[in-house]
Motif scaffolding. Structure first.
Motif, short mmCIF file in Angstrom:
data_model
loop_
_atom_site.label_atom_id
_atom_site.label_comp_id
_atom_site.label_asym_id
_atom_site.label_seq_id
_atom_site.Cartn_x
_atom_site.Cartn_y
_atom_site.Cartn_z
N GLN A 181 0.88 -1.34 0.02
CA GLN A 181 -0.19 -0.04 -0.04
C GLN A 181 0.93 1.09 0.02
O GLN A 181 0.49 2.39 -0.62
CB GLN A 181 -0.96 -0.01 1.31
CG GLN A 181 -1.76 -1.33 1.21
CD GLN A 181 -1.12 -2.47 2.04
OE1 GLN A 181 -0.17 -2.72 1.84
NE2 GLN A 181 -2.10 -2.92 2.93
N GLU A 184 2.53 1.62 -3.43
CA GLU A 184 1.55 2.24 -4.47
C GLU A 184 1.10 3.56 -4.38
O GLU A 184 0.94 4.37 -5.30
CB GLU A 184 0.29 1.30 -4.32
CG GLU A 184 -0.84 1.46 -5.46
CD GLU A 184 -2.01 0.43 -5.13
OE1 GLU A 184 -3.08 0.61 -6.16
OE2 GLU A 184 -1.86 -0.37 -4.35
N SER A 185 1.00 3.96 -3.07
CA SER A 185 0.69 5.33 -3.01
C SER A 185 1.76 6.35 -2.81
O SER A 185 1.58 7.53 -3.60
CB SER A 185 -0.05 5.63 -1.49
OG SER A 185 0.94 5.33 -0.51
N ALA A 188 4.98 4.56 -6.93
CA ALA A 188 4.09 3.60 -7.85
C ALA A 188 5.26 3.02 -8.90
O ALA A 188 5.01 1.69 -9.55
CB ALA A 188 3.01 3.98 -8.44
N GLN A 191 6.52 -0.38 -8.69
CA GLN A 191 5.62 -1.56 -8.95
C GLN A 191 5.67 -1.45 -10.42
O GLN A 191 4.70 -2.32 -11.00
CB GLN A 191 4.32 -1.44 -8.32
CG GLN A 191 4.62 -1.69 -6.89
CD GLN A 191 3.23 -1.37 -5.88
OE1 GLN A 191 2.35 -0.78 -6.63
NE2 GLN A 191 2.95 -2.00 -4.97
N THR A 195 2.38 -4.03 -13.92
CA THR A 195 1.45 -3.19 -14.39
C THR A 195 1.00 -4.22 -15.43
O THR A 195 1.63 -4.96 -16.37
CB THR A 195 1.98 -2.14 -15.22
OG1 THR A 195 2.36 -1.10 -14.48
CG2 THR A 195 0.66 -1.47 -16.03
N GLY A 275 4.50 -6.75 -5.04
CA GLY A 275 3.78 -5.26 -4.56
C GLY A 275 4.68 -4.71 -3.47
O GLY A 275 4.77 -3.61 -3.31
#
Length: 359
Positions: A181, A184-185, A188, A191, A195, A275
């Motif tokens: 998390q 991702e925030s 990004a 990661q 995709t 992730g």
């Protein structure tokens, strides 16, 4: 004196009456086994390709459309993307008659460096990824220098490096996991290779595309460039390669540094796949075994100098097909290890047979 002067004339007279037919030899008739040997010797990736096709047909027959769906088949690619990249790295080392037990640990350390540089030091994710790739290349350079200049056995060098990198991994990260998390925030780009996109119901990731591009690029380089021919020559006989003008030290250094870079790419693929960034990822412990398994099943000789990186890719896919097929069939997971172990022994047996007949 007169007999000596007449001798050339006699030879000339004899030559005039001699037959002018060109010498010919009857071709050696080879049986079916001989032709199979020649084909396997010239196309090392053929055996794993046949095994892959048979495995797909077997599980397709048993499981039907559930297995042969675009989703299931592309899921195999997603599952083997990390092992596929590491197998490409391992292939280069084994082609030089070496072995690298540190590829998995280097991949995990580079992923940790990418994460820690971003969240601990505030470095932009793009430059953190560059730093991770640079660290991987540097570790590869150390391995290459110890093997090429100090003349230490690759097994010993990489076994020691595996332990060092694993310890450095935990010490540097303080065993801290960076959550998916948070990445991702706030970062990004780390990661990015995770995709996903769909083509005709099949789901791909950028990590899968990277794996495919890497395998095809290395296959071309090994087959069609002077560097590739040098890699095979060094693996087959480094002394003969040196006498032929190949710079053995430079070739080995380039291979080990490239392998370190590829391990860095595998670390980036790991972040996209999972992730998160975790120093305790199992790849650090078993990644090298998985890579060696794919390479051996793929028909690359552990003695160096023979094999195809496409074969290693097929080997990784074979493992993925067995894992997914047996899981979908509800079989005990231990059957996967049993079958893969049998395939390893068969692959090495075939390699020994090819070498024995060639000799």
């Amino acid at each position: 004196m007169s007999s000596h002067t007449a001798s050339p004339e006699n030879f000339e007279a004899a030559a005039k009456g001699a037959s002018r037919d060109v010498a010919s030899f009857q071709p050696h008739r080879k049986g079916f086994v001989g032709h199979c040997h020649d084909l396997l010797h010239s196309t090392p990736a053929l055996v794993p390709l046949i095994v892959l096709i048979v495995a797909l047909a077997l599980f397709g027959t048993i499981l039907g459309s559930k297995f042969f769906s675009p989703f299931a088949l592309t899921l195999i690619l997603q599952q083997v993307q990390i092992v596929g990249v590491l197998a490409a790295a391992q292939s280069l080392i084994i082609l030089t008659a070496g072995i690298d037990l540190s590829v998995g640990a280097i991949a995990v350390l580079t992923s940790v460096i990418m994460g820690q540089f971003t969240f601990r030091y505030g470095i932009p994710p793009f430059f953190a990824v560059i730093a991770g790739l640079a660290f991987g290349t540097g570790i590869g350079a150390v391995n290459g220098w110890l093997v090429s200049k100090v003349k230490l056995p690759p097994f010993i060098v990489t076994l020691g490096m595996w332990q060092i990198v694993l310890a450095a991994n935990y010490l540097y990260s303080a065993n801290e996991t960076i959550r998916a998390q948070d990445i991702e925030s706030d970062a990004a780009f780390l990661q990015f290779l995770g995709t996903k996109f769909e083509i005709g119901g099949a789901t791909f990731t950028l990590g899968v595309l990277l794996m495919l591009a890497l395998v095809l690029g290395l296959a071309y380089a090994l087959r069609s460039t002077a560097w590739g021919r040098h890699v095979y020559a060094v693996g087959d006989d480094p002394d003969a390669a040196a006498l032929a003008g190949v710079n053995v030290h430079r070739t080995l250094m380039s291979v080990y540094m490239l392998v370190g870079l590829i391990c860095g790419l595998a670390g980036w693929v790991m972040i996209g796949r999972f992730g998160s960034v975790s120093p305790s990822a199992t790849t650090g412990v078993i990644g090298n075994i998985q890579a060696i398994t794919a390479v051996v099943i793929g028909g690359i000789s552990l003695f160096g100098g023979r094999g195809s990186i496409l074969g290693a890719f097929f080997g990784a896919l074979i493992v993925g097909v067995f894992e997914l097929g047996l899981r979908m069939a509800g079989a005990n997971p231990q059957w996967t290890y049993l079958l893969i172990g049998a395939l390893i022994i068969v692959a090495v047996t075939v390699d020994q047979w090819i070498r024995k007949v060639s000799a």
